[in-house]
Scaffold this motif. Structure first.
Motif: not given
Length: 326
Positions: A207, A210, A214, A258, A279, A281, A307, A319, A322
């Motif tokens: 989380e 993420l 971003q 999220l 996820m 979000y 992800w 990561v 995606i």
């Protein structure tokens, strides 16, 4: 005059189509990943992750990956045993050939009795072959059934922790990873394959990453993106950000929260752990003209993506892929 007018209309139409394509391209390239599926999932790169309550449909297959497509890793399929092949086919063929040339198993076709004897021998041989095949199939089915039970047998109980205590992205907790609740929602959740043993701390890391990815993308912070992602994913993000710069645009992202998420699968490949997570979000996501600050495109305020994270034993999760949901 008519020719000039027709050419003018064709030119205007071509410019209009080009503008529409440019808008579509800029809209499709908002957010990390650009609305496409990219990255690597180890040996599962070209296999669809299992569905989850957050993403019940199969995600889009990888469109960009440095992993070469090829046969999927795993146990090889057992060779099919067909009647008429291998050792028993050789015996049967030898018997028929011997019969045709006058030998046969017990004297060939030296009369009606020999012919009937040959048929009896063939019938007995077929019976023996069938018994042997049944024996082998039964032996193969027993470990296969045991393996299937081990993979999809009694579902594990609910994970401790429930909804995440505290939202690393700011604001109030709104579900969080592994926070789908109980009752009917928990019963409807597809079975998860968790070979790594993903726990609350891992969900919090997913989380947190993420939101960090971003926000780093919106700030064009390539250094942070390289720290939070694999070199492959960092190269894709860098390429997208440079393309935005070339068009005089910047992709601003804020207020990432999220809403819901759950584990699709986790597995190990040598010293590397993988975890694929669905996820859903919310965020504020817009393409802005650098020179004027004018908003060129406002993107949907909610997204659902799958992800994949990887970590070296003892290292942090980063990561590695995606995938977009359909």
């Amino acid at each position: 005059m008519m020719t000039t007018f027709s050419r003018g209309r064709r030119t205007a139409l071509a410019f209009g189509l080009a503008a529409l394509m440019a808008v579509a391209a800029t809209a499709g390239e908002a957010r990390p990943g650009g609305g496409s599926s990219m990255g690597s999932r180890g040996s599962k790169t070209f296999s669809a992750p299992p569905p989850t309550a957050t993403a019940p449909g199969a995600p889009a297959p990888m469109q960009r990956s440095m992993t070469q497509a090829g046969p999927q890793m795993g146990a090889p399929a057992a060779p099919q045993r067909r009647f008429g092949g291998g050792f028993f086919a050789g015996l049967l063929g030898a018997g028929l050939l011997g019969a045709l040339v006058g030998g046969g198993f017990f004297g060939g076709l030296g009369g009606i009795a020999s012919f009937l004897g040959l048929l009896l021998q063939i019938g007995l041989l077929v019976g023996v072959v069938m018994l042997v095949l049944r024996f082998f199939r039964r032996r193969q089915a027993e470990p296969a059934m045991a393996g299937a039970y081990n993979r999809s047998g009694p579902a594990a109980g609910p994970r401790p922790g429930g909804p995440l205590g505290g939202n690393p992205l700011g604001g109030n907790p709104l579900g969080g990873l592994a926070g789908l609740g109980g009752g009917a929602a928990a019963q409807a959740r597809p079975a998860q394959r968790d070979e790594v043993g993903i726990g609350p701390q891992d969900f919090e890391a997913f989380e947190r990453t993420l939101g960090q990815v971003q926000l780093a993308y919106g700030a064009e912070d390539i250094g942070t993106l390289r720290r939070l992602t694999t070199p492959e994913m960092a190269s894709y993000f860098t390429e997208e950000l440079r393309a935005n710069t070339a068009r005089g645009l910047v992709n601003k992202i804020a207020d990432v929260k999220l809403q819901q998420g759950d584990l699709a699968e986790s597995w190990r490949e040598g010293p590397v752990d993988y975890a694929t997570v669905a996820m859903r979000y919310t965020l504020r996501d817009a393409l802005i003209e650098r020179a004027s600050g004018r908003v060129v495109e406002t993107n949907p305020p909610e997204a659902t993506e799958v992800w994949t994270f990887l970590r070296e034993r003892g290292g942090p999760w980063v990561v590695s892929a995606i995938q977009q949901t359909r």
